[in-house]
Write an enzyme that holds these catalytic residues in place. Structure first.
Site, PDB file in Angstrom:
ATOM      1  N   LYS A 171       2.698  -7.268   4.020  1.00 39.89           N
ATOM      2  CA  LYS A 171       2.515  -6.506   5.261  1.00 39.89           C
ATOM      3  C   LYS A 171       2.126  -7.443   6.401  1.00 39.89           C
ATOM      4  O   LYS A 171       2.501  -7.234   7.553  1.00 39.89           O
ATOM      5  CB  LYS A 171       1.446  -5.429   5.068  1.00 39.89           C
ATOM      6  CG  LYS A 171       1.250  -4.520   6.280  1.00 39.89           C
ATOM      7  CD  LYS A 171       0.443  -3.293   5.934  1.00 39.89           C
ATOM      8  CE  LYS A 171      -0.996  -3.617   5.665  1.00 39.89           C
ATOM      9  NZ  LYS A 171      -1.753  -3.914   6.913  1.00 39.89           N
TER      10      LYS A 171
ATOM     11  N   HIS B  37      -3.162   4.932  -6.597  1.00 38.49           N
ATOM     12  CA  HIS B  37      -3.019   4.671  -5.176  1.00 38.49           C
ATOM     13  C   HIS B  37      -2.483   5.905  -4.465  1.00 38.49           C
ATOM     14  O   HIS B  37      -2.108   6.899  -5.105  1.00 38.49           O
ATOM     15  CB  HIS B  37      -2.148   3.448  -4.929  1.00 38.49           C
ATOM     16  CG  HIS B  37      -0.731   3.562  -5.421  1.00 38.49           C
ATOM     17  ND1 HIS B  37       0.135   4.529  -4.986  1.00 38.49           N
ATOM     18  CD2 HIS B  37      -0.044   2.816  -6.299  1.00 38.49           C
ATOM     19  CE1 HIS B  37       1.302   4.365  -5.565  1.00 38.49           C
ATOM     20  NE2 HIS B  37       1.223   3.336  -6.374  1.00 38.49           N
TER      21      HIS B  37
END
Length: 917
Positions: A579, A151
């Site tokens: 999120k 990532h």
């Protein structure tokens, strides 16, 4: 309890290692950078320690004054020194964990929680005479699979990891051996050279990381840990079970996303996927060749001194090794022939010769099973002829490694966003004349059309038509997956994952694309890979059970599930749900989704396998794996579990082989306990569920109110954190956002969390909890707190949630975060938002302490509390310097030295926090 003269200080060796490594680093700085640089760094260190340990505010002001006055080159030297110290402290801590584990084993202590010995002991006690059968059934049907992912915030270089491994081995030598004074001096000299090498090794990459770079980085953990430690772990379980000669199925496997995860990464192509498999195969075959070579040196058994089986003699006769010096050594001749066949396999699969040539020509192995059959001949001959002890060493581990890793090393999952699949299917349908505008159809019409396509072997794509670049790329990926199956076997690619799954058509679209590549064959009723929905947002988690219920009601899809052994995998997204809705709501909606999925699957007679998309940080579902697995609702862990391992957590968990084996053991132990020792899915007190829903609603409103409903919050975030610098620096192969722009909705969850960690706010891991608890208690002033305390005592889900929040809050530092807030240009915006964050943090800490009964954060986790106390004096200077570097970088933009210092500071802070991404 304080140490007494009769109670040894268990942490003394850790402090000694940290002092030794710190002294060697200081000597290196003095030798390489000069006395003035060393004196400056040492002054900063002492001042920071004075502030942290004695809460000396004068020391804090002095520290800030020193750091603010640094010149550019001084800044880089300070950042380098404190970043490297963070890495060295991590090595020392890992070594101390190993030291303490060995001390318990040497002392004959009772098995520790999280160990397999403890889990098996608990199972034997709880299940009584049914335990052997229950354990046999568990291992027959189990799957435990950590899955490595890359990532944008992966910050370790392989060269740095190699240096760290060398230092760890030298520290380990000091623990395990009684060294003479001369040997001890030699060890210190070797450590000095290793630290010097680390100091002179470039920490950063000069160019943006490519996907193949990430593949190679991931492969380093296989060579360091997995290829060697997984066979040892299997052997330990088999020996503990005491089943003579019994071999467990390959239930523990390491998965991989690197090279197959296309969601948000345009650089993962069919060519990259095939290159990734080639690199993986080279790693696996290279390991087997080396082990065969070493095995041949060991098995020097001669005819006349031992008996051998007829099959072994036949295997030796087929060998290309005709040396008269080995004519009476059948095992060596057999192994030389096997080596030649494996070398031919290398050439057949990779198109080149292996590093060490064979003794002669031979036919390649058609598949791993043929190689395994030859290894079995060695094994059975040794066992049958009085030399079984020789079969239990290197040969046993090699046989196990082959069963786990095959020729492909690790299965690579494919992942893509549902929007991409939709666009590709729409184009294929349009060009084939099957649907003019698929994307305008409602869900029912889409399902009918897709099922009709799945019923026919006719393909939509034509080699005579031109398609968009996106469609060509997606079709190429699936065709490459088909070639990987033909080349390495079906174990090479087992799962295709659909990001942002929202409805049934998202799964059927992927099924249509699989049919285009021959991975789904309607007439045979064959599906070669699992179609895996990934539910990520809060809304999608709430809808997940209903989506799967409607999907299983479709007979054609239900037939495909039957073809896959009546098992369906579902992936749950911790990062994006956090999120989207905040830490508390994300955790609660995940819990409810698991309950709903378990009930839905049971009703349809389908086995559920959950794939947990957890990150390293608490804000992305991270935290201790053992507690997280045990905190799953009843019925959610049915002997099978997959979970992602990401970023710097991969290095922390698997960079050291012994630590790696311990972490793998923890996953198995937790899965076993959650499966065999669960209470059958009984819910806790229904009042707990009602309370949790009320707390989630309050936290959700608070979190959404700040992040998505406060005007200017996006500006505050981009200006007060390192997010823009993460987006532009060479930290990973994929963009930080899925789309161009500053919208929080489009930002990838990983850099979102990583950025908050860098500025020491950790906001995604706690925000909203304080407001929720405060409001809930206000409505129940008499018994509210007692009720929450009972929830904490009796409900593992709630206890784990608060334990993870405790860790995040302890790593938060509002004073440091306030310095980052000063980077926000709009003073009114800055003051308004930071005041809200400060107030929420205070409310959250007070609520947590009240519910848990702690006087301070981490009172219940003294080991982590000690770790934080030791490392924060070395993190604080990095944060202070990073703020100044951010200010200078945003003023100049073209100063490469400032960019370098900034990037190193990101690396050092991530290393110091250990689970920030």
């Amino acid at each position: 309890m304080a140490d007494t003269p009769t109670t040894p200080d268990k942490d003394a060796p850790l402090r000694e290692d940290i002092r030794l490594l710190g002294r060697l680093l200081g000597d290196t700085v003095r030798d390489q950078q000069g006395e003035a640089s060393f004196a400056l760094i040492e002054r900063i260190r002492q001042t920071s320690v004075r502030f942290r340990r004695y809460d000396d505010l004068d020391a804090r002001r002095e520290l800030e004054g020193i750091l603010d006055a640094l010149e550019r080159e001084q800044t880089i030297q300070v950042v380098r020194a404190f970043s490297y110290f963070s890495h060295l402290a991590n090595i020392a801590e890992d070594q101390h964990h190993i030291r303490r584990s060995r001390a318990h084993l040497l002392a004959g202590s009772a098995p520790r929680e999280g160990s397999l010995a403890c889990a098996l002991e608990r199972a034997a006690h709880a299940l009584g005479q049914d335990a052997p059968a229950a354990l046999a059934d568990f291992f027959t049907h189990a799957l435990v699979s950590p899955v490595l992912t890359a990532h944008p915030t992966e910050v370790q270089r392989k060269s740095i990891l190699n240096c760290q491994t060398g230092i760890a081995q030298l520290l380990d030598e000091r623990d395990r051996m009684q060294l003479t004074p001369e040997e001890l001096a030699a060890n210190v000299d070797s450590l000095r050279r290793a630290v010097l090498t680390l100091w002179q090794t470039r920490m950063l990459r000069p160019a943006r990381l490519s996907v193949i770079d990430e593949v190679n980085n991931g492969l380093s953990y296989f060579s360091t840990t997995f290829l060697r430690e997984l066979p040892r772990l299997y052997a330990g379980i088999e020996d503990h079970l005491g089943q003579a000669g019994a071999e467990l199925p390959a239930f523990l496997q390491v998965g991989n996303w690197i090279g197959g995860d296309r969601d948000g990464n345009p650089f993962v192509t069919a060519e990259v996927l095939e290159r990734a498999f080639a690199l993986q195969a080279a790693a696996a075959l290279g390991f087997y060749l080396d082990e065969l070579h070493a095995l041949g040196a060991q098995l020097s058994l001669a005819l006349g001194l031992v008996q051998v089986s007829d099959a072994l003699l036949a295997l030796a006769e087929r060998s290309a090794d005709h040396s008269p010096h080995r004519s009476d050594e059948p095992y060596r001749r057999a192994i030389a022939g096997m080596y030649a066949r494996l070398a031919a396999t290398w050439h057949a699969l990779l198109g080149s010769a292996p590093p060490r040539p064979p003794v002669g020509e031979a036919e390649s192995y058609a598949d791993p099973a043929e190689f395994a059959a030859d290894l079995d001949i060695l094994h059975h001959s040794l066992v049958a002829n009085g030399t079984a002890a020789l079969a239990r060493g290197r040969l046993r581990h090699l046989r196990r490694a082959l069963r786990v890793f095959g020729f492909h090393l690790a299965p690579i999952d494919l992942r893509q966003n549902s929007d991409v699949h939709e666009r590709v299917v729409a184009e294929l349908l349009a060009t084939a004349g099957a649907a003019a505008d698929y994307r305008t159809l409602d869900e029912t019409a889409r399902i009918d059309l897709l099922l009709a396509e799945l019923a026919t072997p006719r393909l939509l794509a034509s080699p005579h038509l031109a398609y968009s670049e996106e469609t060509e790329s997606e079709l190429a990926i699936f065709r490459a997956a088909r070639r990987a199956h033909l080349r390495f076997g079906p174990a090479a690619i087992q799962n295709c994952i659909i990001s942002k799954t929202a409805d049934v058509s998202d799964l059927l679209e992927l099924a249509v694309l699989l049919k285009e590549a021959g991975l789904l064959r309607p007439h045979e009723g064959a599906l070669d890979v699992n179609v895996v929905p990934l539910f990520e947002t809060i809304e999608d988690l709430r809808n997940a059970p209903g989506v799967m219920d409607r999907l299983f009601a479709l007979e054609p899809y239900r037939a495909l599930v039957a073809a896959r052994g009546e098992l369906q995998e579902v992936m749950l997204g911790y990062s994006d749900s956090n999120k989207d809705g905040g830490f508390l709501t994300s955790g609660w909606e995940l819990y409810k989704a698991e309950i709903g999925l378990a009930e839905t699957f049971a009703r349809h007679g389908v086995r559920l396998r959950l794939f947990h998309g957890r990150g390293g940080s608490v804000g992305r579902g991270g935290g201790p794996s053992y507690q997280a697995i045990l905190a799953q609702p009843g019925g959610a862990v049915q002997g099978q579990i997959r979970l992602t391992e990401q970023g710097e957590v991969i290095a922390a968990k698997y960079g050291n082989p012994e630590v790696g084996r311990r972490n793998l053991e923890v996953l198995v132990a937790a899965t076993l306990e959650a499966t065999l020792l669960a209470d059958g899915g009984a819910a806790p007190d229904p009042a707990f569920l009602d309370t949790m829903q009320a707390l989630s609603d309050g936290a959700f409103a608070a979190y959404r109110g700040l992040v998505y409903e406060t005007p200017g919050f996006e500006d505050y975030f981009w200006q007060s954190t390192v997010i823009s610098e993460i987006a532009e620096l060479n930290i990973g192969s994929r963009p930080a956002s899925r789309k161009k722009g500053m919208r929080i909705e489009d930002l990838r969850a990983i850099p979102w969390v990583f950025s908050w960690a860098q500025c020491r706010l950790m906001l995604p891991g706690w925000y909203g909890f304080g407001t929720a608890v405060k409001a809930w208690l206000a409505a129940r002033p008499d018994d509210g707190l007692a009720h929450l305390r009972r929830m904490h005592r009796e409900w593992s889900f709630f206890a784990t949630l608060l334990s993870n929040m405790d860790m995040v809050l302890a790593k938060t530092d509002l004073a440091i975060a306030a310095r980052y807030a000063e980077l926000v240009r709009d003073a009114a915006l800055r003051d308004a938002i930071f005041a809200r964050i400060r107030a929420e943090w205070q409310d959250t800490v007070e609520a947590l302490l009240a519910i848990t009964g702690q006087r301070e954060l981490l009172d219940g986790n003294p080991l982590l509390k000690r770790s934080i106390r030791n490392r924060f004096p070395y993190l604080d200077p990095l944060n202070h310097v990073q703020v100044e570097l951010l200010r200078r970088h945003r003023e100049t933009h073209d100063d490469e030295r400032i960019r370098l210092g900034l990037h190193i500071s990101i690396n050092g802070i991530a290393a110091g926090l250990r689970n920030s991404g």
